[in-house]
Design an enzyme around this catalytic site. Structure first.
Site: not given
Length: 204
Positions: A7, A13, A15, A31, A78-79, A145
């Site tokens: 995602g 992701k 969480t 990640e 995660d990813r 971010e």
């Protein structure tokens, strides 16, 4: 067994990875965000730092895959390495942040790496609107971010949809997460786990 959570940035992701690991007793793999030595510089000067950042992510994800292949535990990741390449690296290349030489070198490295591994048993794709992503990004407050342009998130969203529909050949469960609050609402989390149980174990 290997489960991957896919995602866009801010889709939830990490969480969900944490919650599913606890719910099923799976081993989580996260990640490399908080300790990526290139990420802060990348958001300040994307073109300058794209290639080393992408190679760092590729190295970390391939190392994860090798370790996952050796464990007997079920791992939730995660990813995945695949979206890292077909979504994020492809987007950087399309935006002119990677030149042809760097991109070809990167793709050759990726193809050599993935010759020796297999797809996850299930990829869970968290599909989200850009407005939902922005709200989550603002809520968690990571400085680097906050500088991301909306166009970047929009491009990544389009590439994710194309990746899932046309490029990824493994098994996928898509969850539209705009109206799900699985972190705080047990019914929403139950909805997610029911979907996973049906995919993995044929329940319900």
């Amino acid at each position: 067994m290997h489960i991957a959570i896919a995602g866009n940035i801010g889709s939830g992701k990490t969480t969900l990875t944490t919650m599913l690991a606890k719910r099923y007793g799976w081993l989580p793999r996260f990640e490399s965000v908080d300790y990526n030595p290139y990420l802060d510089d990348y958001y300040k000067d994307i073109k300058r730092w794209s290639f080393p950042m992408e190679v760092f992510f590729l190295k970390e994800r391939f190392r994860d895959l090798l370790e996952i292949s050796k464990t007997e535990q079920t791992v939730i990741q995660d990813r995945s390495i695949y979206e890292g390449v077909y979504v994020f690296t492809a987007n950087n290349y399309a935006m002119g942040n990677l030149d042809e030489r760097d991109y070809e070198t990167y793709m050759e490295l990726f193809e050599d790496m993935t010759d020796s591994v297999r797809y996850p048993d299930l990829m869970i794709y968290l599909r989200s609107s850009v407005s939902h992503l922005v709200a989550n990004i603002e809520k968690r407050g990571r400085d680097y971010e906050q500088r991301m342009p909306l166009e970047y998130l929009e491009n990544i969203n389009m590439r994710y949809d194309d990746f899932i529909a046309n490029q990824y050949k493994g098994r996928v469960l898509t969850l539209d997460v705009d109206h799900l609050d699985y972190q705080h609402n047990p019914k929403d989390f139950g909805f997610v786990t029911d979907k996973i149980d049906r995919e993995l174990f044929g329940l319900f």
